[in-house]
Design a protein around this motif. Structure first.
Motif, PDB file in Angstrom:
ATOM      1  N   MET A   1      10.329 -28.650  -0.700  1.00  0.00           N
ATOM      2  CA  MET A   1       9.510 -28.339  -1.818  1.00  0.00           C
ATOM      3  C   MET A   1       8.303 -27.787  -1.452  1.00  0.00           C
ATOM      4  SD  MET A   1       8.845 -30.609  -5.083  1.00  0.00           S
ATOM      5  CE  MET A   1      10.468 -30.773  -5.654  1.00  0.00           C
ATOM      6  N   GLY A   2       7.557 -28.826  -0.672  1.00  0.00           N
ATOM      7  CA  GLY A   2       6.234 -28.168  -0.462  1.00  0.00           C
ATOM      8  C   GLY A   2       6.056 -26.956   0.183  1.00  0.00           C
ATOM      9  N   GLY A   3       7.104 -26.162   1.222  1.00  0.00           N
ATOM     10  CA  GLY A   3       7.092 -24.975   1.803  1.00  0.00           C
ATOM     11  C   GLY A   3       7.559 -23.985   0.642  1.00  0.00           C
ATOM     12  N   ASP A   4       8.092 -24.129  -0.328  1.00  0.00           N
ATOM     13  CA  ASP A   4       8.633 -23.290  -1.275  1.00  0.00           C
ATOM     14  C   ASP A   4       7.306 -23.094  -2.390  1.00  0.00           C
ATOM     15  OD1 ASP A   4      10.829 -23.050  -0.279  1.00  0.00           O
ATOM     16  OD2 ASP A   4      11.850 -24.142  -1.873  1.00  0.00           O
ATOM     17  N   TYR A   5       6.487 -24.336  -2.526  1.00  0.00           N
ATOM     18  CA  TYR A   5       5.350 -23.942  -3.258  1.00  0.00           C
ATOM     19  C   TYR A   5       4.352 -23.270  -2.612  1.00  0.00           C
ATOM     20  CZ  TYR A   5       7.002 -27.245  -6.814  1.00  0.00           C
ATOM     21  OH  TYR A   5       7.532 -27.916  -8.082  1.00  0.00           O
ATOM     22  N   VAL A   6       4.137 -23.518  -1.306  1.00  0.00           N
ATOM     23  CA  VAL A   6       3.264 -22.619  -0.334  1.00  0.00           C
ATOM     24  C   VAL A   6       3.320 -21.169  -0.703  1.00  0.00           C
ATOM     25  CG1 VAL A   6       2.277 -22.014   1.586  1.00  0.00           C
ATOM     26  CG2 VAL A   6       2.733 -24.357   1.093  1.00  0.00           C
ATOM     27  N   THR A   7       4.760 -20.871  -0.595  1.00  0.00           N
ATOM     28  CA  THR A   7       5.261 -19.491  -0.716  1.00  0.00           C
ATOM     29  C   THR A   7       4.718 -18.805  -2.000  1.00  0.00           C
ATOM     30  OG1 THR A   7       6.889 -19.751   0.929  1.00  0.00           O
ATOM     31  CG2 THR A   7       7.113 -18.105  -0.692  1.00  0.00           C
ATOM     32  N   GLU A   8       5.090 -19.521  -3.118  1.00  0.00           N
ATOM     33  CA  GLU A   8       4.920 -19.132  -4.515  1.00  0.00           C
ATOM     34  C   GLU A   8       3.271 -19.241  -4.969  1.00  0.00           C
ATOM     35  OE1 GLU A   8       5.865 -20.955  -9.140  1.00  0.00           O
ATOM     36  OE2 GLU A   8       6.285 -22.094  -7.240  1.00  0.00           O
ATOM     37  N   SER A   9       2.687 -20.150  -4.242  1.00  0.00           N
ATOM     38  CA  SER A   9       1.032 -19.907  -4.496  1.00  0.00           C
ATOM     39  C   SER A   9       0.654 -18.292  -4.048  1.00  0.00           C
ATOM     40  CB  SER A   9       0.407 -21.054  -3.923  1.00  0.00           C
ATOM     41  OG  SER A   9       0.557 -21.187  -2.658  1.00  0.00           O
ATOM     42  N   VAL A  10       1.104 -18.332  -2.839  1.00  0.00           N
ATOM     43  CA  VAL A  10       0.486 -17.080  -2.148  1.00  0.00           C
ATOM     44  C   VAL A  10       1.157 -15.771  -2.975  1.00  0.00           C
ATOM     45  CG1 VAL A  10       0.873 -15.601   0.003  1.00  0.00           C
ATOM     46  CG2 VAL A  10       0.434 -18.211   0.180  1.00  0.00           C
ATOM     47  N   ALA A  11       2.395 -15.922  -3.194  1.00  0.00           N
ATOM     48  CA  ALA A  11       2.817 -14.731  -4.021  1.00  0.00           C
ATOM     49  C   ALA A  11       2.035 -14.470  -5.271  1.00  0.00           C
ATOM     50  CB  ALA A  11       4.384 -15.040  -4.409  1.00  0.00           C
ATOM     51  N   GLY A  12       1.695 -15.623  -6.079  1.00  0.00           N
ATOM     52  CA  GLY A  12       0.737 -15.593  -7.281  1.00  0.00           C
ATOM     53  C   GLY A  12      -0.526 -14.936  -6.847  1.00  0.00           C
ATOM     54  N   CYS A  13      -1.104 -15.195  -5.650  1.00  0.00           N
ATOM     55  CA  CYS A  13      -2.280 -14.781  -5.181  1.00  0.00           C
ATOM     56  C   CYS A  13      -2.275 -13.347  -5.040  1.00  0.00           C
ATOM     57  CB  CYS A  13      -2.900 -15.446  -3.985  1.00  0.00           C
ATOM     58  SG  CYS A  13      -4.184 -14.797  -2.912  1.00  0.00           S
ATOM     59  N   LEU A  14      -1.345 -12.748  -4.426  1.00  0.00           N
ATOM     60  CA  LEU A  14      -1.059 -11.254  -3.994  1.00  0.00           C
ATOM     61  C   LEU A  14      -1.188 -10.416  -5.251  1.00  0.00           C
ATOM     62  CD1 LEU A  14       1.314 -11.498  -0.860  1.00  0.00           C
ATOM     63  CD2 LEU A  14      -1.261 -11.445  -1.105  1.00  0.00           C
ATOM     64  N   ALA A  15      -0.160 -11.116  -6.237  1.00  0.00           N
ATOM     65  CA  ALA A  15       0.076 -10.125  -7.465  1.00  0.00           C
ATOM     66  C   ALA A  15      -1.238 -10.370  -8.393  1.00  0.00           C
ATOM     67  CB  ALA A  15       1.275 -11.100  -8.294  1.00  0.00           C
ATOM     68  N   ALA A  16      -1.980 -11.462  -8.460  1.00  0.00           N
ATOM     69  CA  ALA A  16      -3.256 -11.235  -8.866  1.00  0.00           C
ATOM     70  C   ALA A  16      -4.356 -10.342  -8.765  1.00  0.00           C
ATOM     71  CB  ALA A  16      -3.924 -12.546  -9.062  1.00  0.00           C
ATOM     72  N   LEU A  17      -4.577 -10.299  -7.239  1.00  0.00           N
ATOM     73  CA  LEU A  17      -5.440  -9.387  -6.577  1.00  0.00           C
ATOM     74  C   LEU A  17      -5.217  -8.186  -6.319  1.00  0.00           C
ATOM     75  CD1 LEU A  17      -6.679 -12.004  -4.059  1.00  0.00           C
ATOM     76  CD2 LEU A  17      -7.518 -11.669  -6.319  1.00  0.00           C
TER      77      LEU A  17
END
Length: 352
Positions: A1-17
């Protein structure tokens, strides 16, 4: 779960910026920071690769000695690719690290496990993406589950609020919450781990406590018959204190994990923080298969030694049922002496 959440957080960062990728980030200050947006984005990538390196490299005393440096002429699109790549490396390190792996991080107890590194990485990503988005005039809010993951692993001392994201912003000095004084200083807390000869005493986080109360394993691999009812009950008290905003993680509950195989055999902990006179109560239990080997005595000695070395603890006490002769032997071997008989049983005490 932790690894998946890291991936999700980074994807959200890229989409926002990405909508602002053509702007000059060196000319725009990140919201609430002294850094400009370019420096802040580099900081995200730098933290992600540092956490991945420490976890994968099992660093014990300091960060792995290297520095992230972008190639000359790297544009914003390339910088986002660096964030994406370093995030993937941290996610991979979290997913592949063995359960018992701990590596160096300075705050506050000089180590973190794989969930701790995942939570720290997610925190760096979502909080600084918010700072970047604010400076660049972009909309951003991460999924609530990401903020909750961070809060229940790194902010056990912070009372949860009705909105996980706004609670995390408040806890890191970035926002306000009704009824709470704004923060100007803050620090997260990875779980405390104490060492004994054959055991490690691993602090149970609010996330682990919630899972134990719900009937789960709390993220530990237990010997047959575990966890014992007492550990689940103690986790319930921890969770209640957390939800009430009075939990002090260093005076919480610890899982007893054998060094030889990484399996949990019981729990030990405090019934709360020490009172004004420096008195704190200790309780413990073992799964039946872990009894009779001196583990409880070893754990009690280790926790007592740690507690009495603190300035805010002067006396430890434990209450043992009258017919529980093995437990009476445990506290006696750990240096406690019987001081009285109470309704609950026999009262034992250990002074600094």
């Amino acid at each position: 779960m932790g690894g998946d959440y890291v991936t999700e957080s980074v994807a959200g960062c890229l989409a926002a910026l990405r909508p602002a990728v053509e702007r000059d980030w060196t000319k725009v200050r990140a919201a609430g920071l002294e850094w400009n947006c370019h420096e802040t984005a580099v900081h995200i990538a730098d933290d992600l690769i540092a956490y991945a390196a420490n976890l994968a490299g099992r660093a014990q005393d300091a960060y792995v000695p290297f520095e992230l440096k972008l190639d000359e002429g790297t544009d914003n699109a390339g910088l986002l690719h660096v964030i994406e790549t370093t995030g993937a490396l941290l996610a991979a390190a979290v997913r592949t690290a063995p359960r018992e792996t701990r590596a160096f991080h300075p705050y506050p107890f000089r180590s973190a496990n794989r969930e701790g590194f995942a939570a720290m990485g997610i925190a760096e990503v979502v909080l600084h993406t918010r700072d970047l988005a604010g400076g660049l005039g972009l909309a951003y809010e991460p999924p609530s589950a990401l903020a909750e993951f961070v809060l229940t692993r790194l902010f056990p001392h912070v009372q949860p609020g009705p909105d996980h994201w706004r609670t995390l912003l408040w806890a890191t000095g970035r926002g306000e919450l009704p009824g709470r004084t704004p923060l100007t200083e803050w620090r997260w807390n990875n779980n405390l781990v104490l060492s004994a000869d054959r055991l490690t005493l691993q602090g149970i986080t609010p996330a682990a406590a919630r899972d134990l109360v719900a009937g789960g394993d709390g993220g530990f691999e237990w010997i047959d018959g575990g966890p014992f009812d007492g550990t689940r009950e103690a986790s319930g008290f921890l969770l209640k204190a957390y939800e009430g905003g009075v939990h002090r993680p260093e005076f919480g509950v610890f899982a007893l994990v054998r060094r030889e195989d990484g399996r949990a055999i019981g729990g030990i902990g405090f019934h709360g923080a020490p009172d004004e006179e420096g008195r704190a109560e200790i309780g413990y239990d073992l799964v039946e298969g872990g009894r009779g080997n001196g583990y409880a005595t070893e754990a009690l000695r280790a926790l007592s030694q740690w507690a009495l070395a603190r300035d805010d603890v002067r006396t430890l006490f434990a209450t043992v049922e009258r017919d529980n002769l093995p437990s009476q032997a445990v506290v006696t071997r750990a240096g406690f002496r019987k001081v009285s008989e109470v309704e609950e049983g026999l009262a034992y005490e250990l002074r600094d």
